[in-house]
Write an enzyme that holds these catalytic residues in place. Structure first.
Site, short mmCIF file in Angstrom:
data_model
loop_
_atom_site.label_atom_id
_atom_site.label_comp_id
_atom_site.label_asym_id
_atom_site.label_seq_id
_atom_site.Cartn_x
_atom_site.Cartn_y
_atom_site.Cartn_z
N ASN A 39 23.56 116.58 1.14
CA ASN A 39 23.22 115.89 2.37
C ASN A 39 23.44 114.38 2.18
O ASN A 39 23.26 113.83 1.11
CB ASN A 39 21.80 116.21 2.83
CG ASN A 39 20.72 115.90 1.83
OD1 ASN A 39 20.84 116.16 0.64
ND2 ASN A 39 19.60 115.34 2.31
N GLU A 41 22.26 111.14 4.28
CA GLU A 41 21.49 110.59 5.40
C GLU A 41 22.08 109.27 5.86
O GLU A 41 22.82 108.59 5.14
CB GLU A 41 20.03 110.36 4.97
CG GLU A 41 19.29 111.63 4.72
CD GLU A 41 17.85 111.41 4.30
OE1 GLU A 41 17.12 112.40 4.22
OE2 GLU A 41 17.43 110.24 4.06
N CYS A 50 24.76 117.35 6.73
CA CYS A 50 24.06 118.36 5.93
C CYS A 50 24.92 118.78 4.74
O CYS A 50 26.15 118.68 4.76
CB CYS A 50 23.75 119.58 6.78
SG CYS A 50 22.61 119.27 8.15
N GLU A 52 25.57 121.82 3.65
CA GLU A 52 26.45 122.93 3.98
C GLU A 52 27.71 122.43 4.69
O GLU A 52 28.81 122.90 4.40
CB GLU A 52 25.73 123.94 4.88
CG GLU A 52 24.49 124.55 4.27
CD GLU A 52 23.20 123.75 4.53
OE1 GLU A 52 22.14 124.35 4.39
OE2 GLU A 52 23.28 122.55 4.87
N CYS A 83 20.02 124.50 8.76
CA CYS A 83 19.67 124.18 10.14
C CYS A 83 20.53 125.03 11.08
O CYS A 83 21.50 125.67 10.66
CB CYS A 83 19.87 122.69 10.41
SG CYS A 83 21.61 122.17 10.51
N CYS A 86 24.26 124.23 11.00
CA CYS A 86 24.95 124.70 9.78
C CYS A 86 25.06 126.21 9.75
O CYS A 86 26.02 126.75 9.19
CB CYS A 86 24.25 124.17 8.53
SG CYS A 86 24.63 122.42 8.26
#
Length: 129
Positions: A39, A41, A50, A52, A83, A86
């Site tokens: 990830n 941010e 993310c 993935e 999420c 993803c």
């Protein structure tokens, strides 16, 4: 290197200065090659990426479009599922029976499939007229 090793290693590279919640993901392409992502941010929260999605982007950038296994690891008390976005991204490149292992840094693993993560997946069949 195993998917677990790749996901665990890339997790350390996560850029998570706001949440301190690092996630690593590794996927195996149909060729057998492993692609990893973490990830990333951004202070403007919706603009982050993310783990993935990063792994999938690496796979596609390398010229592959099918994944046959995935592994996601996070530092949480219980395994964290991808999420919703993803889940859809994983489903774009995998069959429903593809194995997804969700893991914690403490060693807990939960095995599921793409179809279990995203029942009622939206797919290209919905686009046909």
């Amino acid at each position: 290197m195993s998917l677990k090793e790749a996901a665990t290693a890339v997790r350390e590279n996560a850029h998570a200065p706001y949440s301190n919640f690092k996630v690593g993901a590794a996927i195996r392409g149909a060729s057998g090659k492993i692609y990893a992502g973490c990830n990333v941010e951004n202070v403007a929260y919706p603009e982050g990426t993310c783990a993935e999605a990063g792994a999938i982007a690496a796979m596609v950038a390398a010229g592959e479009t099918r994944l046959i296994e995935a592994y996601v690891i996070a530092g949480s008390p219980t395994p964290v599922t991808p999420c919703g976005g993803c889940r859809q991204k994983l489903a774009e490149f995998a069959d429903g029976d593809v194995r997804v292992t969700l893991a914690t840094t403490g060693g807990i693993e939960q095995i599921t499939t793409i179809a279990e993560l995203l029942p009622g997946v939206f797919n290209a069949g919905h686009m046909a007229s």
